[in-house]
Design an enzyme around this catalytic site. Sequence first.
Site, mmCIF file in Angstrom:
data_model
loop_
_atom_site.group_PDB
_atom_site.id
_atom_site.type_symbol
_atom_site.label_atom_id
_atom_site.label_comp_id
_atom_site.label_asym_id
_atom_site.label_seq_id
_atom_site.Cartn_x
_atom_site.Cartn_y
_atom_site.Cartn_z
ATOM 1 N N THR A 25 0.819 -1.211 0.000
ATOM 2 C CA THR A 25 0.000 0.000 0.000
ATOM 3 C C THR A 25 0.853 1.260 0.000
ATOM 4 O O THR A 25 0.509 2.266 -0.637
ATOM 5 C CB THR A 25 -0.939 0.007 1.220
ATOM 6 O OG1 THR A 25 -1.787 -1.144 1.163
ATOM 7 C CG2 THR A 25 -1.792 1.261 1.254
ATOM 8 N N SER A 59 1.762 -7.517 -0.918
ATOM 9 C CA SER A 59 2.329 -8.538 -0.030
ATOM 10 C C SER A 59 1.474 -9.790 0.057
ATOM 11 O O SER A 59 1.974 -10.865 0.386
ATOM 12 C CB SER A 59 2.566 -7.961 1.368
ATOM 13 O OG SER A 59 1.359 -7.698 2.047
ATOM 14 N N SER A 60 0.187 -9.679 -0.241
ATOM 15 C CA SER A 60 -0.665 -10.871 -0.234
ATOM 16 C C SER A 60 -0.317 -11.827 -1.365
ATOM 17 O O SER A 60 -0.717 -12.993 -1.342
ATOM 18 C CB SER A 60 -2.145 -10.473 -0.330
ATOM 19 O OG SER A 60 -2.388 -9.757 -1.532
ATOM 20 N N THR A 92 1.299 -4.467 4.369
ATOM 21 C CA THR A 92 0.952 -4.848 5.736
ATOM 22 C C THR A 92 0.321 -6.228 5.839
ATOM 23 O O THR A 92 0.356 -6.839 6.913
ATOM 24 C CB THR A 92 -0.011 -3.821 6.357
ATOM 25 O OG1 THR A 92 -1.212 -3.756 5.579
ATOM 26 C CG2 THR A 92 0.635 -2.447 6.422
ATOM 27 N N ASP A 93 -0.267 -6.736 4.748
ATOM 28 C CA ASP A 93 -0.988 -8.008 4.828
ATOM 29 C C ASP A 93 -0.108 -9.142 5.339
ATOM 30 O O ASP A 93 -0.562 -9.981 6.124
ATOM 31 C CB ASP A 93 -1.565 -8.393 3.460
ATOM 32 C CG ASP A 93 -2.825 -7.618 3.120
ATOM 33 O OD1 ASP A 93 -3.267 -6.798 3.949
ATOM 34 O OD2 ASP A 93 -3.373 -7.835 2.018
#
Length: 306
Positions: A25, A59-60, A92-93
């Site tokens: 993000t 990151s997912s 952040t995921d």
Amino acid sequence: MSKEWSLQERPEKVSFVSLLTTGGTIASSRDEHGVSRPVAGIGVDVDGVRVREVMSKDSSALDFADLDTIRTAVADALAEDGCIGVVVLHGTDTMEESALYVDLFHDDERPVVFTGAQRTADHVDPDGPSNIAAAVAAAQCEHGVLIAFGGRLLPARGAIKKHTTELDAFRSAELPRPKPLQWNPTAGIRVDIVALYPGADGLQIDACREAGASGIVLEATGSGNTNARVVHAVKEAVAAGVHVVVTTRVPFGETSPTYGGGGGGHDLLDAGAVFSRELRAGQARVQLAALIAAEAGAMVVHNFFS
């Protein structure tokens, strides 16, 4: 012929923080439909910081090969003359997974600090700049692998993302670090997570084993409990050479193999499972994969999680 410098002419060693970008993000913007997408080349201009783009991915979408790439990039940055610390910009995921992965092999006194953002770079009030400033400051004076986020500086080991949108998104159990592992690539290793619930059976565990999983992490209820059907599937998986680690869906607190009755934690322990005392499922999976890559035996795996 080498040049000899006088005391007055000798150049000073330049110290810097190496900032590695991976996407997320913090490096995303919103399109005309309001959809956030990673954007390569988002600039970071901070004094005393050298920026290198490692990848540009949400990151997912990261896999073990990407975690290997991030760890190698961190090691390469620390090998540069003058580097006093590293900051990793990350989504952040799965920040907790990547931060722990680096932590598992980190044998350097200099800090590695992960940070990111809940709001995109083009938000009217982005949280990325303040998180970057905090991470850079930590990379100049702290030790270990840390997460700097929302005004908090947290140890990577035991960290979880506790809220989907709050700017203060992370907490950590602040667990003691075991001795660092020697790094072996984890790309290609399969470790699955199975969420347990009332009425669960062994179907998913059997499917993971048949799909070639080398390890399975069970996200159990309470302090690490389930039912007799799951216990039976675990026993068969362990007999087939699959490492099974038990954690819990409860955010904080220790797991404990104290309950019996056919499906309690004590029964899982008797079936050959290992209890992750405090690491939750995401980090437990990463640690188990690293141990499998190192060809760790059952006792080593047990000791690392206890």
